[in-house]
Structures are given as structure tokens and as C-alpha cells.
Design an enzyme around this catalytic site. Structure first.
Site, mmCIF file in Angstrom:
data_model
loop_
_atom_site.group_PDB
_atom_site.id
_atom_site.type_symbol
_atom_site.label_atom_id
_atom_site.label_comp_id
_atom_site.label_asym_id
_atom_site.label_seq_id
_atom_site.Cartn_x
_atom_site.Cartn_y
_atom_site.Cartn_z
ATOM 1 N N ARG A 1 43.414 50.015 40.094
ATOM 2 C CA ARG A 1 44.039 49.429 41.088
ATOM 3 C C ARG A 1 44.855 48.307 40.555
ATOM 4 O O ARG A 1 45.894 47.656 40.039
ATOM 5 C CB ARG A 1 42.502 48.209 40.653
ATOM 6 C CG ARG A 1 41.802 48.890 41.131
ATOM 7 C CD ARG A 1 40.000 47.222 41.155
ATOM 8 N NE ARG A 1 39.320 48.477 41.685
ATOM 9 C CZ ARG A 1 37.702 47.748 41.275
ATOM 10 N NH1 ARG A 1 37.557 46.828 40.965
ATOM 11 N NH2 ARG A 1 36.776 48.271 41.732
ATOM 12 N N ARG B 1 41.302 43.423 31.917
ATOM 13 C CA ARG B 1 41.734 43.303 33.371
ATOM 14 C C ARG B 1 42.685 44.546 33.519
ATOM 15 O O ARG B 1 43.913 44.379 32.701
ATOM 16 C CB ARG B 1 42.205 41.763 33.907
ATOM 17 C CG ARG B 1 42.386 42.273 35.579
ATOM 18 C CD ARG B 1 43.145 40.849 35.962
ATOM 19 N NE ARG B 1 42.005 40.085 36.035
ATOM 20 C CZ ARG B 1 40.718 39.953 36.566
ATOM 21 N NH1 ARG B 1 41.091 40.151 37.947
ATOM 22 N NH2 ARG B 1 39.709 38.784 36.872
ATOM 23 N N GLU C 1 32.186 39.693 34.857
ATOM 24 C CA GLU C 1 31.562 40.232 35.724
ATOM 25 C C GLU C 1 31.919 41.841 34.820
ATOM 26 O O GLU C 1 33.122 42.329 34.491
ATOM 27 C CB GLU C 1 32.439 40.766 36.766
ATOM 28 C CG GLU C 1 31.739 41.409 37.333
ATOM 29 C CD GLU C 1 32.883 41.604 38.907
ATOM 30 O OE1 GLU C 1 33.734 40.923 39.505
ATOM 31 O OE2 GLU C 1 32.866 42.705 39.571
ATOM 32 N N SER D 1 29.266 45.185 39.992
ATOM 33 C CA SER D 1 28.959 44.389 41.016
ATOM 34 C C SER D 1 28.294 45.661 42.211
ATOM 35 O O SER D 1 28.644 46.380 42.949
ATOM 36 C CB SER D 1 30.501 43.961 42.083
ATOM 37 O OG SER D 1 30.543 43.393 43.329
ATOM 38 N N ARG E 1 34.357 47.158 30.099
ATOM 39 C CA ARG E 1 34.566 46.003 29.970
ATOM 40 C C ARG E 1 32.747 45.660 28.720
ATOM 41 O O ARG E 1 33.008 44.777 28.786
ATOM 42 C CB ARG E 1 33.751 45.176 31.377
ATOM 43 C CG ARG E 1 35.739 44.129 32.097
ATOM 44 C CD ARG E 1 35.073 43.886 33.044
ATOM 45 N NE ARG E 1 36.729 43.303 33.296
ATOM 46 C CZ ARG E 1 36.735 42.457 34.853
ATOM 47 N NH1 ARG E 1 35.611 42.058 35.737
ATOM 48 N NH2 ARG E 1 37.832 42.267 35.787
#
Length: 428
Positions: A263, A278, A350, A353, A392
Site C-alpha cells: 500500500r 504502518r 486496528e 477489518s 500488527r
RNA sequence: GGAGAGGUGUCCGAGUCCGGUUUAAGGAGCUCGCCUGGAAAGCGAGUAAGGGUUAACGCCCUUCGAGGGUUCAAAUCCCUCCCUCUCCGCCA
């Protein structure tokens, strides 16, 4: 994509959805374009019918040797052919414009989605576990990782740049252990079928799942090719069934896949710059479901539970957030995020999702099934959820399982996956 | 990357040289009906998707890997591209 007939008949519902999602689309143009398009189609189709009939006639006359009569019709049809060409071009234009508009219309939020503008309006529907009380000052995972020499941010930056990290030794192994563990749970306990997808896909697949055209700046495109690096395994897996009509007996289809995810994270500059939260490249285990519309709500709840199971087995405290209308995203009708407790942030972050897209993706990707032997085809419902984001989870384990002397205890369920190891300690 | 062969409906498969009698033959499968005590066989009918129109039945348009072109008319002729198979080269 929404159903054309639905938009036509429910323009107010669509406008309402745009407002609730806090986004805009050229919806005012819709009625005019739709109307013009149909008008043109009627005209051109009438001419085409005439052409078909005349062509048949010409064939018959020629066979009978009546060339002169045939020539008369041919002369007349030349004009018709020109008209058809002209009208076809116009129809094409209107089709394209209508398609553009349709592609910009977001999914309609499910009735029970909380109203809200942004993240702060999301509703916590569940918390599990108690954040650990430390009797010492806990370290952030980036400090733990550097001190234990298992995370190397400098080398990542040197080799690839910002937001790339080398995992070393126990961290690298922990990354692999988690992938293995999660896939085992989902395949053995939750009945998912494993697939290992391509990490690059072509443009059509990116459109199929809705990453394009809206989120082009978040994706990596490989220069001088038609390939995009996948931002999630959802893209290749959902597109496995693109333009297919599935047998009812095949449903539901439940897939789980490991993949790396890429990403660009445009606009995220300055957020979470430290640590591995991230990154431009991260690993994820993803669950994807294709189900009958009647079952999608129930399947969605199960999907969320399946993701939760992983956190529970890892004994990591988490909460479940019901995404409000403003934070739903473009393609989802309903979305829950799972957030894991992160001591260094003193909050939940998070790790998963889970979305129900209803028929939105399936319509765009043309994934259908036949409800009854003689019945017309219907679009399936697609659902997906992370189960979980690996990086994460690694960070969460490091922080939640740290000891006062900066070591990391391996969660019980992972010990076998870590070769029987109990703890990550500093190794020279 | 090079050479060759191929891509037709749910599947198999004809048609492509030479454009019009194929709005895709034939077969298999599937669905329904007849026949039967029941079944098989046999007989009959049906058997795609998308779009337009319609209250509905229906009617019409488009689709022979994709896109473009020639023509009154394209599965069929021309151009570009994609994919599959075989062989060669390169490569983990």
C-alpha cells in the site's frame, strides 16, 4: 456497483447514502444520461431490426437471381448503415458516461450502521480481555525490537526507504509462526479452504473489487506493465470467480489466504512513522466468503467471530468497533474493525477489518449464482475480513507480552509454532 | 523472447478456404411431459447471458477469446491484442 434499475427507482436512497458516507458523485446527471441512453438505444435497435430483415431479403433475392431488386434494397440500406454507425457511437458515449457515474456511486449502508462522520463516531460493540497493568514502564515495540535486535528499521530504510523494516531471527520466525497458526485455525476449525494467490493482478481485477478507479493513488503499479501489486488478498481471491455463474451447491465458498500486501498509503505521511504498524509492505491472512444473499448477515457475524478467535487464542485484549456511515468506506454496506490493545499507544489499534459488501462487489465483478435450476441468475454476496494483519499482531504480542527486562514471552498457542520456544531474549 | 497449433452455447463438436439457404448443424448432459407397477429404453418439448420495450405473455437488439476495420450484410475477409497447448531459448 449498484444495480442500474435500483438506482433508477431509488435515486433518493442513493443520495441519502452519499450524504451519510460524506462523499459525492455526479448523481444529478444520472437521470438525464440514463434517459438519453435509452432513447438512443430504442432508435438504433429499430434500425438494426430493419437491417437484419433487409439482409435476409437481399440474400433471398440474390439466390433467386433478382439482382436488380436486391440492389435497390442495398442502396437504401447504405443510408441506414450510416445512421446506425452514427447512433452506435452516441450510445457508446452515453454508456461510458453512465458507467462512470455508476462506478462512482458507493454501496448503500445497511440499516443498522450507526450514523456518523468519521472515526470518532464509530461505536464500540464489544470489549474482550483486560489491558494488562504493568508494574514497570512498558516499552514500545520499536524499542523492544531494536534492543533485542530483532527489528531493524535502519536496514529497512537503507534498502527500501521509509516504512520498510527488516525482521530478524525471532521476529522473522514469529511472523511466519503467526501466518501458519492463523491459517491452521481457519482451515481446521473454521472450515475455510486455503489458497495462495498471485501478488500482482491486472487492472481489471482492481476494478472488480473496487480498488480502482477511486483509490489509484493508494496502489502500486508496476512500471511498463499492466500489473498492480495487490493491496490485499481480497483482490485476487474475489476475482477468482469474476464473470462466473456459480452452482448453488458450490455456495458458500470460504477461502483463507496468506499474502503480502502493498500500500502506497498516500496522505498518511506523519502517521505512525515509528514501528511496524504502518508499512508499505505487510503480511496478512485474509478470509473471503461468497454466499447467498439470504445468508450474508449470518455469515458476516461468523466471519467476525472467526477473526476474534485468533485474538482470543493469543490472549490479546481487543474491542470490536461498528464502523459508522462516514467511516464505512466506498464498497462496504457494513463493517466491523477489530482493534487490539497496544500499550505504547495506550489505546486500541486496528488489526482486522471485516466487511460485508452485499452484492456491490459481485455486481462489479459479475459473480453470480443460480438460486433454483430454472431461475434467473443472481449476484452473490461477498464478505471479507483480515484474520489477521500479521505485522500488527507481532507488534501487539511484543508489547503485551513484554517483561520488565525487555524480553518477550511467547503466547501459549504459538510455542509449538516457534519450535518450543518460551521467550524471545537478546542474542548476540 | 522465437516457431507452430488452437480459442464456437453447460460440455463435445461442425461451419471459416469461396460472406447471404446457420438469427450457429449434430451429439451428450440437464429439466419437464408422455409411456411404466417402478425404472431403463423410447417418444415429445425445453435448455445462455446482457440490454431495450411491456402490467404481463411476448417482441426486439447484442454476444462465436477481446477490440477495431471492410461490407447493404461477418463465426466466415483484414488489422491489433489476450489466453491455452506443443517445441525451442532463458530462468528460480
Amino acid at each position: 456497483m449498484l444495480d442500474l434499475g435500483f438506482v433508477r427507482d431509488n435515486i433518493d436512497v442513493v443520495k441519502d447514502a452519499l450524504e451519510k458516507k460524506g462523499t459525492s458523485a455526479p448523481i444529478d446527471e444520472f437521470e438525464d444520461v440514463d434517459h438519453k441512453r435509452r432513447e438512443l438505444i430504442q432508435k438504433v435497435e429499430q434500425l438494426k431490426q430493419e437491417r437484419n430483415e433487409s439482409s435476409q431479403k437481399i440474400g433471398e433475392l440474390k439466390r433467386e437471381g433478382k439482382d436488380e431488386e436486391a440492389q435497390e434494397i442495398i442502396d437504401r440500406m447504405q443510408t441506414v448503415a450510416d445512421e446506425i454507425k452514427e447512433l452506435d457511437e452516441q450510445v457508446k458515449k452515453y454508456n461510458q458516461r453512465l458507467e462512470e457515474i455508476m462506478l462512482q456511486l458507493p454501496n448503500i449502508p445497511q440499516d443498522d450502521v450507526p450514523l456518523g462522520e468519521d472515526e470518532s463516531d464509530n461505536v464500540c460493540v464489544k470489549t474482550w480481555g483486560e489491558p494488562r497493568e504493568f508494574d514497570f514502564s512498558p516499552q514500545a515495540h520499536w524499542d523492544l525490537g531494536v534492543n533485542l535486535d530483532i527489528l531493524d528499521f535502519e536496514k529497512g530504510a537503507k534498502v527500501s526507504g521509509a516504512r520498510f523494516t527488516f525482521l530478524k531471527r525471532a521476529a522473522a520466525k514469529l511472523e511466519r509462526a503467526l501466518i501458519d497458526f492463523m491459517i491452521d485455525v481457519h482451515t481446521k476449525e473454521h472450515g475455510y479452504e486455503e489458497v495462495f494467490p498471485p501478488f500482482m493482478v491486472h487492472e481489471k481485477s482492481m476494478y472488480g473489487t473496487g480498488q480502482l478507479p477511486k483509490f489509484a493513488e493508494d496502489s502500486y503499479k508496476v512500471e511498463d506493465t499492466d500489473y498492480y501489486l495487490i493491496p490485499t488478498a481480497e483482490v485476487p481471491i474475489t476475482n477468482m470467480y469474476r464473470e462466473e455463474i456459480l452452482d448453488k451447491e458450490d455456495l458458500p465458498i470460504h477461502h483463507v489466504a496468506y499474502s503480502a500486501c502493498f500500500r502506497a498509503e498516500a496522505g498518511a505521511h506523519g502517521r505512525d512513522t515509528r514501528g511496524i504498524i504502518r508499512q508499505h509492505q505487510f503480511n496478512k491472512v485474509e478470509m473471503v466468503k461468497f454466499v447467498e444473499p439470504e445468508k450474508s448477515k449470518e455469515e458476516f457475524e461468523k466471519l467476525v467471530e472467526n477473526a476474534e478467535t485468533i485474538l482470543q487464542k493469543l490472549e490479546l485484549p481487543y474491542r470490536v468497533m461498528d464502523m459508522c456511515t462516514g467511516d464505512l468506506g466506498f464498497t462496504a454496506a457494513k463493517k466491523y474493525d477489530l482493534e487490539v490493545w497496544m500499550p505504547s499507544y495506550d489505546t486500541y489499534r486496528e488489526v482486522s477489518s471485516c466487511s460485508n459488501f452485499k452484492s456491490f462487489q459481485a455486481r462489479r465483478a459479475e459473480i453470480k449464482y443460480r438460486p433454483e435450476p430454472e431461475a434467473n441468475t443472481k449476484h452473490v454476496h461477498t464478505l471479507n475480513g483480515s484474520g489477521l494483519a500479521i505485522g500488527r499482531t507481532v507488534a501487539a504480542i511484543m508489547e503485551n507480552y513484554q517483561t520488565e527486562d525487555g524480553e518477550i514471552v511467547i503466547p501459549e498457542v504459538l510455542k509449538n509454532y516457534m519450535g518450543g520456544r518460551e521467550k524471545i531474549t537478546y542474542q548476540k
